[in-house]
Design a protein around this motif. Structure first.
Motif, PDB file in Angstrom:
ATOM      1  N   PRO A 145       2.057  -8.575   4.382  1.00  0.00           N
ATOM      2  CA  PRO A 145       3.004  -7.484   4.596  1.00  0.00           C
ATOM      3  C   PRO A 145       2.616  -6.311   3.692  1.00  0.00           C
ATOM      4  O   PRO A 145       2.432  -6.503   2.485  1.00  0.00           O
ATOM      5  N   TRP A 146       2.473  -5.141   4.266  1.00  0.00           N
ATOM      6  CA  TRP A 146       2.116  -3.981   3.436  1.00  0.00           C
ATOM      7  C   TRP A 146       2.758  -2.701   3.936  1.00  0.00           C
ATOM      8  O   TRP A 146       3.562  -2.099   3.235  1.00  0.00           O
ATOM      9  N   SER A 147       2.431  -2.272   5.138  1.00  0.00           N
ATOM     10  CA  SER A 147       2.958  -0.993   5.613  1.00  0.00           C
ATOM     11  C   SER A 147       4.483  -1.018   5.739  1.00  0.00           C
ATOM     12  O   SER A 147       5.127   0.029   5.658  1.00  0.00           O
ATOM     13  N   GLU A 148       5.076  -2.194   5.918  1.00  0.00           N
ATOM     14  CA  GLU A 148       6.533  -2.321   6.000  1.00  0.00           C
ATOM     15  C   GLU A 148       7.100  -3.062   4.795  1.00  0.00           C
ATOM     16  O   GLU A 148       8.284  -3.436   4.799  1.00  0.00           O
ATOM     17  N   ALA A 149       6.289  -3.285   3.770  1.00  0.00           N
ATOM     18  CA  ALA A 149       6.754  -3.996   2.576  1.00  0.00           C
ATOM     19  C   ALA A 149       7.485  -3.043   1.634  1.00  0.00           C
ATOM     20  O   ALA A 149       7.481  -1.826   1.824  1.00  0.00           O
ATOM     21  N   PHE A 150       8.139  -3.596   0.630  1.00  0.00           N
ATOM     22  CA  PHE A 150       8.820  -2.845  -0.433  1.00  0.00           C
ATOM     23  C   PHE A 150       9.986  -2.003   0.089  1.00  0.00           C
ATOM     24  O   PHE A 150      10.355  -1.006  -0.509  1.00  0.00           O
ATOM     25  N   MET A 151      10.582  -2.424   1.199  1.00  0.00           N
ATOM     26  CA  MET A 151      11.692  -1.668   1.772  1.00  0.00           C
ATOM     27  C   MET A 151      13.044  -2.311   1.497  1.00  0.00           C
ATOM     28  O   MET A 151      14.080  -1.799   1.936  1.00  0.00           O
ATOM     29  N   GLY A 152      13.052  -3.428   0.795  1.00  0.00           N
ATOM     30  CA  GLY A 152      14.307  -4.068   0.428  1.00  0.00           C
ATOM     31  C   GLY A 152      15.124  -4.481   1.624  1.00  0.00           C
ATOM     32  O   GLY A 152      14.602  -4.954   2.639  1.00  0.00           O
ATOM     33  N   ILE A 153      16.439  -4.259   1.520  1.00  0.00           N
ATOM     34  CA  ILE A 153      17.333  -4.693   2.593  1.00  0.00           C
ATOM     35  C   ILE A 153      17.163  -3.852   3.858  1.00  0.00           C
ATOM     36  O   ILE A 153      17.661  -4.237   4.922  1.00  0.00           O
ATOM     37  N   GLU A 154      16.474  -2.718   3.751  1.00  0.00           N
ATOM     38  CA  GLU A 154      16.238  -1.917   4.946  1.00  0.00           C
ATOM     39  C   GLU A 154      15.314  -2.638   5.932  1.00  0.00           C
ATOM     40  O   GLU A 154      15.386  -2.419   7.136  1.00  0.00           O
ATOM     41  N   PRO A 158       9.258  -7.797   7.019  1.00  0.00           N
ATOM     42  CA  PRO A 158       8.155  -6.877   7.331  1.00  0.00           C
ATOM     43  C   PRO A 158       7.066  -7.544   8.158  1.00  0.00           C
ATOM     44  O   PRO A 158       6.854  -8.761   8.068  1.00  0.00           O
ATOM     45  N   LYS A 159       6.375  -6.748   8.928  1.00  0.00           N
ATOM     46  CA  LYS A 159       5.252  -7.267   9.702  1.00  0.00           C
ATOM     47  C   LYS A 159       4.067  -7.536   8.781  1.00  0.00           C
ATOM     48  O   LYS A 159       3.998  -7.027   7.660  1.00  0.00           O
ATOM     49  N   PHE A 160       3.118  -8.320   9.273  1.00  0.00           N
ATOM     50  CA  PHE A 160       1.873  -8.568   8.552  1.00  0.00           C
ATOM     51  C   PHE A 160       0.816  -7.578   9.037  1.00  0.00           C
ATOM     52  O   PHE A 160       0.591  -7.450  10.243  1.00  0.00           O
ATOM     53  N   ASP A 161       0.187  -6.898   8.095  1.00  0.00           N
ATOM     54  CA  ASP A 161      -0.932  -6.018   8.438  1.00  0.00           C
ATOM     55  C   ASP A 161      -2.221  -6.837   8.450  1.00  0.00           C
ATOM     56  O   ASP A 161      -2.417  -7.718   7.609  1.00  0.00           O
ATOM     57  N   THR A 162      -3.103  -6.543   9.389  1.00  0.00           N
ATOM     58  CA  THR A 162      -4.368  -7.257   9.460  1.00  0.00           C
ATOM     59  C   THR A 162      -5.202  -6.988   8.217  1.00  0.00           C
ATOM     60  O   THR A 162      -5.042  -5.959   7.557  1.00  0.00           O
ATOM     61  N   GLN A 163      -6.108  -7.889   7.920  1.00  0.00           N
ATOM     62  CA  GLN A 163      -6.975  -7.662   6.766  1.00  0.00           C
ATOM     63  C   GLN A 163      -7.842  -6.423   6.979  1.00  0.00           C
ATOM     64  O   GLN A 163      -8.098  -5.682   6.023  1.00  0.00           O
ATOM     65  N   GLU A 164      -8.258  -6.188   8.192  1.00  0.00           N
ATOM     66  CA  GLU A 164      -9.051  -4.989   8.468  1.00  0.00           C
ATOM     67  C   GLU A 164      -8.272  -3.728   8.110  1.00  0.00           C
ATOM     68  O   GLU A 164      -8.808  -2.807   7.480  1.00  0.00           O
ATOM     69  N   SER A 165      -7.000  -3.674   8.489  1.00  0.00           N
ATOM     70  CA  SER A 165      -6.194  -2.488   8.176  1.00  0.00           C
ATOM     71  C   SER A 165      -5.944  -2.368   6.677  1.00  0.00           C
ATOM     72  O   SER A 165      -5.859  -1.256   6.142  1.00  0.00           O
ATOM     73  N   LEU A 166      -5.849  -3.497   5.993  1.00  0.00           N
ATOM     74  CA  LEU A 166      -5.676  -3.456   4.543  1.00  0.00           C
ATOM     75  C   LEU A 166      -6.917  -2.890   3.861  1.00  0.00           C
ATOM     76  O   LEU A 166      -6.818  -2.115   2.910  1.00  0.00           O
ATOM     77  N   TYR A 167      -8.100  -3.271   4.350  1.00  0.00           N
ATOM     78  CA  TYR A 167      -9.324  -2.708   3.795  1.00  0.00           C
ATOM     79  C   TYR A 167      -9.410  -1.206   4.084  1.00  0.00           C
ATOM     80  O   TYR A 167      -9.840  -0.421   3.228  1.00  0.00           O
ATOM     81  N   ASP A 168      -9.001  -0.796   5.282  1.00  0.00           N
ATOM     82  CA  ASP A 168      -8.977   0.641   5.586  1.00  0.00           C
ATOM     83  C   ASP A 168      -8.055   1.368   4.614  1.00  0.00           C
ATOM     84  O   ASP A 168      -8.380   2.470   4.131  1.00  0.00           O
ATOM     85  N   PHE A 169      -6.902   0.770   4.340  1.00  0.00           N
ATOM     86  CA  PHE A 169      -5.956   1.369   3.401  1.00  0.00           C
ATOM     87  C   PHE A 169      -6.572   1.478   2.012  1.00  0.00           C
ATOM     88  O   PHE A 169      -6.477   2.521   1.350  1.00  0.00           O
ATOM     89  N   MET A 170      -7.222   0.410   1.558  1.00  0.00           N
ATOM     90  CA  MET A 170      -7.810   0.421   0.212  1.00  0.00           C
ATOM     91  C   MET A 170      -8.919   1.454   0.082  1.00  0.00           C
ATOM     92  O   MET A 170      -9.015   2.148  -0.941  1.00  0.00           O
ATOM     93  N   PHE A 171      -9.749   1.579   1.099  1.00  0.00           N
ATOM     94  CA  PHE A 171     -10.795   2.606   1.051  1.00  0.00           C
ATOM     95  C   PHE A 171     -10.171   4.000   0.965  1.00  0.00           C
ATOM     96  O   PHE A 171     -10.630   4.859   0.203  1.00  0.00           O
ATOM     97  N   ALA A 172      -9.118   4.225   1.758  1.00  0.00           N
ATOM     98  CA  ALA A 172      -8.443   5.522   1.721  1.00  0.00           C
ATOM     99  C   ALA A 172      -7.829   5.775   0.349  1.00  0.00           C
ATOM    100  O   ALA A 172      -7.853   6.909  -0.167  1.00  0.00           O
TER     101      ALA A 172
END
Length: 483
Positions: A145-154, A158-172
């Motif tokens: 969970p990343w793009s929808e994580a850290f939102m608390g009770i809102e 959260p959904k699970f982000d693919t590892q590929e998308s996580l690597y894209d995020f880290m590079f960015a």
């Protein structure tokens, strides 16, 4: 009369109580008078950085990689752990880093927090170490969970982000970091890693970028090549042991090395037979630097001149090795020196990466695979204090012959760096490690499964994750693990 007096007293007490209630302010009842009332970003950074030892001294992958094994209580060396929770990362260091980024990105309050370092440099530091933590986590579990994580009770599911998308995020994130760093401004307070030195943080970011690039080299070679070559062009890769990036401990119980804590009252870890016999077979002088002689036994096999290796004895992986003094321990300096540092990025590690990149035909700024391989072996041996003549003799006896040699020597050089050794072993499928015969499932894990609560509390997103990643067990290969 007594009854009247009693009634008067009761009325008086009620009057006093009501009067008191009207004047007492209970708003700060739960405030800690000795603690800060607002976030202190320097403290948040220190707290987050103090989680680095959980990575650089993560015993489980070290045991998987057969650098060491366990004594009379085998667990991870038998692959007994089936599920692992990532919750403490989200509620601890990642949340601290998110707060640093949010505060320093808020134009309404950022100026107030510049007393803890330039806002841009605080953000850059927090994003760098957050990416470092995230890479460790995704290389351990895969999708997260990343793009929808850290939102608390809102959004508690959260959904699970693919590892590929996580690597894209880290590079960015790393690109953002490199554009944010301001060398003319103050570095962050509370920086127990580099003491606010932004040159070192820029180097950290580039070495992380290079490591991530090589990790995805089999699944996305074009992106890997681009990012790797950018890191090389920065001129900030660790290519000398003088520039190694290490985590330095304190000497008190609260900040000393986890290895000293591990051996303070117990002796649970001993050298793996795999590591000891590999070094012995190759006449590798690092044997005498990695390990201490066994106290109660000698090896029946010796290869070195004058049997100087007789005292070095490895234990079977996953066995109940109850008589631990019969086996070699980790070098005494490591386990009994409270402030002995743990490597994060070393010259040997980076040189081996550059040697592999040269094999791929990437621009490494000069030098071919064979030269870089020799430089990597040399850096590893010099780091461990091996004599120059022994280094020369070893390299002459073990010249570069291909990617298998890089994989083997990298496994040796990453001694006790469990997460990195585990990741590179999975990516390269080398060296060939024989799983413990004492394990119920004699297969070395290639990932960690999620805590069982995830399937119960986030069922729909958990099922979706399985649909694109595969079964949630120890043997489903990660996105980049395709070779």
């Amino acid at each position: 009369m007594n009854t009247i007096i009693k009634h008067i007293k009761i009325v008086a007490c009620i009057t006093v109580l009501c009067s008191s209630c009207n004047t007492i302010d209970y708003d700060d009842t739960n405030d800690n008078p000795n603690g800060p009332t607002d976030a202190v970003t320097s403290q948040l950074l220190t707290n987050a950085l103090s989680s680095i030892p959980d990575i650089v001294v993560d015993e489980t992958p070290i045991l998987y990689m057969q650098h060491i094994t366990e004594g009379q209580y085998p667990g991870s060396s038998r692959y007994s752990g089936l599920t692992y929770s990532y919750d403490s990362w989200y509620t601890g260091p990642l949340q601290d880093l998110n707060e640093i980024i949010a505060i320093n990105s808020n134009p309404e309050i950022a100026e107030d927090y510049a007393i803890y370092g330039a806002n841009a440099n605080q953000i850059a530091t927090a994003k760098t170490i957050r990416a470092y933590f995230l890479q460790y986590m995704t290389d351990r579990w895969g999708a997260l969970p990343w793009s929808e994580a850290f939102m608390g009770i809102e959004n508690p599911q959260p959904k699970f982000d693919t590892q590929e998308s996580l690597y894209d995020f880290m590079f960015a994130e790393i690109e953002d970091v490199l554009s944010l760093i301001d060398h003319s401004a103050s570095g962050p307070s509370g920086d127990i890693l580099f003491d606010g030195d932004m040159d070192r943080w820029e180097a950290f970011a580039n070495n992380l970028k290079m490591t991530m690039a090589l990790r995805i080299s089999h699944v996305n070679p074009s992106l890997a090549k681009t990012k790797f070559e950018e890191a090389v062009a920065s001129g900030l890769l660790v290519t000398s042991n003088d520039d190694n990036i290490e985590y330095h401990y304190g000497t008190d119980d609260a900040s000393d090395s986890p290895w000293m804590d591990n051996f303070r009252t117990r002796e649970d870890y001993i050298l793996s037979r795999t590591m000891v016999e590999s070094l012995r077979e190759n006449l590798d002088p690092r044997l005498f630097e990695y390990a201490a002689p066994a106290r109660d036994s000698v090896s029946t096999v010796t290869n070195f001149p004058d049997a100087i290796d007789a005292g070095y004895v490895g234990a079977p992986n996953g066995n109940v090795n109850g008589n631990v003094p019969s086996y070699s321990f980790i070098n005494n300096e490591i386990i009994y020196t409270p402030d002995y540092p743990s490597p994060i990025y070393t010259a040997a590690q980076i040189k081996f990466a550059m040697a592999e990149a040269a094999v791929n035909g990437w621009d490494v700024g000069g030098g071919d695979a064979a030269t870089l391989y020799e430089e990597a072996v040399t850096a590893s041996m010099e780091y461990w204090g091996v004599a120059t003549e022994d280094i020369t003799e070893y390299i002459a006896a073990h010249p570069y012959g291909g990617i298998e040699d890089i994989a083997y020597e990298k496994w040796v050089a990453l001694y006790l760096n469990g997460p990195e050794a585990w990741a590179e072993w999975r990516r390269l499928d080398a060296p060939a490690l024989v799983p413990s015969s004492y394990a119920n499932d004699p297969r070395i894990p290639v990932r960690h499964a999620y805590d069982a609560s995830i399937a119960d509390n986030n069922a729909a997103n958990y099922a979706d994750m399985i649909s694109f990643q595969g079964p949630d067990n120890l043997h489903t290969r990660l996105w980049w693990d395709i070779h």
